[in-house]
Enzyme design. Structure first.
Site, PDB file in Angstrom:
ATOM      1  N   TYR A  22       0.262  -1.259   0.666  1.00 17.47           N
ATOM      2  CA  TYR A  22      -0.288   0.010   0.311  1.00 17.47           C
ATOM      3  C   TYR A  22       0.860   1.530  -0.008  1.00 17.47           C
ATOM      4  O   TYR A  22       0.236   2.284  -0.491  1.00 17.47           O
ATOM      5  CB  TYR A  22      -0.628  -0.244   1.023  1.00 17.47           C
ATOM      6  CG  TYR A  22      -1.461  -1.273   0.806  1.00 17.47           C
ATOM      7  CD1 TYR A  22      -2.994  -1.055   0.450  1.00 17.47           C
ATOM      8  CD2 TYR A  22      -1.800  -2.320   1.932  1.00 17.47           C
ATOM      9  CE1 TYR A  22      -4.291  -1.960  -0.124  1.00 17.47           C
ATOM     10  CE2 TYR A  22      -3.155  -3.054   2.350  1.00 17.47           C
ATOM     11  CZ  TYR A  22      -3.742  -3.499   1.245  1.00 17.47           C
ATOM     12  OH  TYR A  22      -4.914  -4.010   0.872  1.00 17.47           O
ATOM     13  N   HIS A  99      -9.048   1.204  -5.346  1.00 13.21           N
ATOM     14  CA  HIS A  99      -8.347   0.949  -4.631  1.00 13.21           C
ATOM     15  C   HIS A  99      -6.998   1.377  -4.987  1.00 13.21           C
ATOM     16  O   HIS A  99      -6.433   2.185  -6.042  1.00 13.21           O
ATOM     17  CB  HIS A  99      -8.919  -0.577  -4.847  1.00 13.21           C
ATOM     18  CG  HIS A  99      -9.410  -1.026  -4.492  1.00 13.21           C
ATOM     19  ND1 HIS A  99     -10.749  -1.419  -3.422  1.00 13.21           N
ATOM     20  CD2 HIS A  99     -10.542  -1.678  -5.515  1.00 13.21           C
ATOM     21  CE1 HIS A  99     -11.106  -2.175  -3.480  1.00 13.21           C
ATOM     22  NE2 HIS A  99     -11.941  -1.723  -4.999  1.00 13.21           N
TER      23      HIS A  99
HETATM   24  C1  DQA Z   1      -7.839  -2.373  -0.723  1.00 16.52           C
HETATM   25  C2  DQA Z   1      -8.169  -3.350  -1.321  1.00 16.52           C
HETATM   26  C3  DQA Z   1      -8.944  -4.977  -0.536  1.00 16.52           C
HETATM   27  O1  DQA Z   1      -9.022  -5.686  -1.171  1.00 16.52           O
HETATM   28  C4  DQA Z   1      -8.141  -4.739   1.064  1.00 16.52           C
HETATM   29  O2  DQA Z   1      -8.765  -5.404   1.785  1.00 16.52           O
HETATM   30  C5  DQA Z   1      -7.877  -3.259   1.258  1.00 16.52           C
HETATM   31  C6  DQA Z   1      -7.726  -2.440   0.507  1.00 16.52           C
HETATM   32  C7  DQA Z   1      -6.979  -1.367  -1.813  1.00 16.52           C
HETATM   33  O3  DQA Z   1      -6.898  -0.379  -1.769  1.00 16.52           O
HETATM   34  O4  DQA Z   1      -5.875  -2.092  -2.642  1.00 16.52           O
HETATM   35  O5  DQA Z   1      -8.086  -2.765   2.681  1.00 16.52           O
HETATM   36  O6  DQA Z   1      -8.847  -1.876  -1.207  1.00 16.52           O
END
Ligand code: DQA
Length: 146
Positions: A22, A99
């Site tokens: 992330y 995402h």
């Molecule tokens: C997310 C992807 C989701 O699968 C995960 O549960 C997250 C982050 C992303 O931003 O990549 O919490 O939303």
């Protein structure tokens, strides 16, 4: 033009949470980027985070008549929440799913989004830039409506 950014569970941990997936940008940093882009495009921003599914549902319900577009970063609830999907459908405020990571390149359980069919579109895989792109998309979606 008012855009409501809603962030779901564990996003308060951005910056320290699995940085290899992330990144190291915090949610505060992202909010600042979003505000900068929105100011240039003349859009007003409200930016919220919660770890609670019901709170997201309540915020979606309350958005009607106040916000032109919702940008929803539902995080893990993307893959599980019929309640969020029903709230988006019920309220009818155009919603963009975003995402940070490319969920389609990850575990299979992240490939399915329960909210995607009731959203205008998705932005996935561009890290913090997904949020900035969402500001552009929100303005476009709003223009489309007129
Ligand atoms: C997310 C992807 C989701 O699968 C995960 O549960 C997250 C982050 C992303 O931003 O990549 O919490 O939303």
């Amino acid at each position: 033009m008012k855009i409501l950014f809603l962030n779901g569970p564990n996003l308060n941990l951005l910056g320290t949470r699995e940085p290899e997936v992330y990144g190291r940008t915090t949610l505060k940093d992202i909010e600042a980027k979003v505000r900068e882009r929105a100011a240039k495009l003349g859009a007003e921003i409200e930016f919220r985070q919660t770890n609670l599914e019901g709170e997201l549902v309540a915020w979606i319900q309350q958005s009607k008549g106040i916000y032109n577009v919702i940008v929803l970063k539902a995080a893990a609830y993307t893959h599980t929440s019929i309640a969020l999907r029903d709230a988006i459908s019920a309220v009818g405020v155009p919603t963009i799913e975003i995402h940070l990571s490319n969920v389609h390149a990850r575990e299979e359980f992240r490939h399915k989004s329960l909210i995607a069919p009731v959203c205008k579109g998705q932005i996935v895989g561009f890290g913090a830039e997904s949020y900035v792109l969402a500001v552009e998309a929100a303005v476009t979606v709003n223009v489309d409506k007129k």
